[in-house]
Design a protein around this motif. Structure first.
Motif: not given
Ligand SMILES: Nc1ncnc2c1ncn2[C@@H]1O[C@H](COP(=O)(O)OP(=O)(O)OP(=O)(O)O)[C@@H](O)[C@H]1O
Ligand SMILES: [Mg+2]
Length: 275
Positions: A34-55, A193-200
């Motif tokens: 519900r109402g999720v807003s965030f961004s991942v910048r170019d070359g940034e690695v962001v992790s997403l954690i949270g309880p099982s079933g949270c989406g 190395r490759a300057g990838k953007t990742a959401l993990l």
């Protein structure tokens, strides 16, 4: 800081995303996020954690363009996603290898679809398979592999298409501790190395800290982002070195506290969305 080339360009953006699933037998509408807003910048690695079933997986699917949100939008390079996008690759929580294809043929699937000539894609597959210690299994079929090996093949297949944005859903959950260390390093180096953007997505807090520039914490369902921690540590390309840094334990402790709050947020779930 990590020294990684993170720019201000917003590669992947979620704007006020809500996802509802239609009622199934005996159940109300289920609001996953519900109402999720965030961004991942170019070359940034962001992790997403949270309880099982949270989406978390739901958000990744929306970021890949495979699932359209009920409200809000996901954007890649500022453009609203209307379907799968060639710049974005998703590694699913389940490996979903094609059983009739060999390991090498599975790794080549995406580049084959892209139209890469056979000699080139064979070379790409062999390089990736040797990086993931799977070279000798290239002619095996998925059923001949362990769960961890299958996961490594799935990761190699995701990297093979060389996307700008990688969406990785618990990429190491089935691998043993030793292999996990090797793969974490391989992934971290590839991203840097490759300057990838990742959401993990990961349930392993130390993994989130050692691989990321930022960690987002989600509440219980309906999932919202309840916190964000910037990992102010050097060497994002060297998770082993990071792990020796005492700061990791501090970050992990902070994340544990946040997750405790995330679990407590169960009490705030509206009746129709519970269970
Ligand atoms: N296609 C679907 N139809 C109906 N409900 C769904 C669908 N996909 C997910 N859900 C529900 O949405 C909620 C969020 O699921 P999701 O898989 O995104 O959670 P998650 O955070 O990835 O959990 P986990 O950590 O266990 O993988 C769950 O309650 C799930 O049952
Ligand atoms: Mg999931």
């Amino acid at each position: 800081m990590s020294g990684s080339p993170i720019s201000d360009v917003r590669r992947l953006e979620y704007r006020n995303v809500t996802m509802r699933f239609a009622p199934t037998r005996g159940r109300d509408v289920l609001t996953a996020v519900r109402g999720v807003s965030f961004s991942v910048r170019d070359g940034e690695v962001v992790s997403l954690i949270g309880p099982s079933g949270c989406g978390k997986s739901t958000l990744l699917s929306i970021g890949s363009g495979l699932t359209a949100p009920s409200e809000g939008e996901a954007c890649v390079d500022g453009a609203r996603l209307e379907g799968p996008n060639a710049e974005v690759a998703l590694m699913l929580q389940k490996d979903l290898l094609l059983p009739w294809r060999t390991v090498a043929e599975n790794v080549m699937l995406g580049v084959e679809i892209q139209g890469m000539p056979l000699p080139e894609r064979k070379q790409r597959a062999q390089e990736l398979l040797s990086n993931f210690n799977l070279a000798e299994f290239s002619n095996h079929y998925p059923h001949q592999l362990s769960g961890g090996m299958r996961q490594r093949v799935a990761l190699a297949r995701t990297l093979a298409v060389d996307p700008h944005v990688l969406l990785l859903d618990e990429p190491f959950s089935a691998v043993d501790a030793q292999t996990r260390i090797v793969l974490q390093r391989e992934l971290a180096q590839t991203l840097q190395r490759a300057g990838k953007t990742a959401l993990l997505i990961t349930h392993d807090l130390a993994e989130a800290v050692t691989l990321s520039d930022r960690v987002l914490v989600m509440s219980r369902r309906p999932g919202t982002i309840i916190d964000e921690i910037t990992i102010d540590m050097p060497q994002r390309d060297n998770p082993i070195a990071r792990r020796h840094d005492p700061k990791v334990n501090d970050y992990v402790a902070r994340l544990m506290d946040r997750l405790d709050i995330a679990h407590a947020s169960l009490d705030q779930v509206p009746a129709g969305d519970a269970a």
